[in-house]
Design an enzyme around this catalytic site. Sequence first.
Site, PDB file in Angstrom:
ATOM      1  N   HIS A 121      71.049 102.134  47.225  1.00  0.00           N
ATOM      2  CA  HIS A 121      71.703 100.940  47.773  1.00  0.00           C
ATOM      3  C   HIS A 121      73.072 100.782  47.108  1.00  0.00           C
ATOM      4  CE1 HIS A 121      70.756  96.794  49.720  1.00  0.00           C
ATOM      5  NE2 HIS A 121      72.063  96.951  49.624  1.00  0.00           N
ATOM      6  N   LEU A 122      74.103 101.063  47.881  1.00  0.00           N
ATOM      7  CA  LEU A 122      75.485 100.981  47.382  1.00  0.00           C
ATOM      8  C   LEU A 122      75.784  99.631  46.770  1.00  0.00           C
ATOM      9  CD1 LEU A 122      77.505 102.292  50.450  1.00  0.00           C
ATOM     10  CD2 LEU A 122      77.371 103.404  48.226  1.00  0.00           C
ATOM     11  N   HIS A 123      76.508  99.624  45.669  1.00  0.00           N
ATOM     12  CA  HIS A 123      77.019  98.361  45.140  1.00  0.00           C
ATOM     13  C   HIS A 123      78.268  98.612  44.325  1.00  0.00           C
ATOM     14  CE1 HIS A 123      73.907  99.974  42.453  1.00  0.00           C
ATOM     15  NE2 HIS A 123      74.577  99.447  41.441  1.00  0.00           N
ATOM     16  N   TRP A 124      79.274  97.826  44.604  1.00  0.00           N
ATOM     17  CA  TRP A 124      80.526  97.903  43.846  1.00  0.00           C
ATOM     18  C   TRP A 124      80.370  97.084  42.588  1.00  0.00           C
ATOM     19  CZ3 TRP A 124      80.692  98.491  49.071  1.00  0.00           C
ATOM     20  CH2 TRP A 124      81.568  99.436  49.585  1.00  0.00           C
TER      21      TRP A 124
END
Length: 162
Positions: A121-124
């Site tokens: 799950h992408l997260h910046w």
Amino acid sequence: MDRLWAPWRLSYVASAKPPGGYDACFICQALAEKNDRNNLVAWRGVRSLVVLNRFPYNNGHLLVAPNAHKGHLHELDADEILETQQMIARLVGIIGEMMKPDGFNVGLNLGKAAGAGLPGHLHWHLVPRWQGDTNFMPVLADTRVIVQSLDELYLSLVDKLK
Ligand SMILES: [Zn+2]
């Protein structure tokens, strides 16, 4: 020479897991649970959310993620990219005003090899930085003294993002 950008440390800390580990994806879990204060969800958008990092690298360490469980940047659609990037820009302004950092690190750890603690799950990461703060960086995330409590930061941020 001091290097202010120390991505290996960020990766290390970003991959820190709570005791016992995550059962599942903590972002999807937080979205499903609707217990935002407990889960440190500071903002819910149409396609993304803002979460305080429970194991911060520095005061004000935030995560911006799409709501959709997507692990690859090229899987995001235009609306998801727009909403996440607009929120990152807004947060830099808000945190800049609230905490007066000297700079920010903003970025993604894409894939386990790059240090992603939650590769699915992408997260910046948005990490406020102060001159000389690398001098204090501990080897382990949980030894770092965080001056501002997470709850206090959470409440101020929720208020600003209203
Ligand atoms: Zn997820």
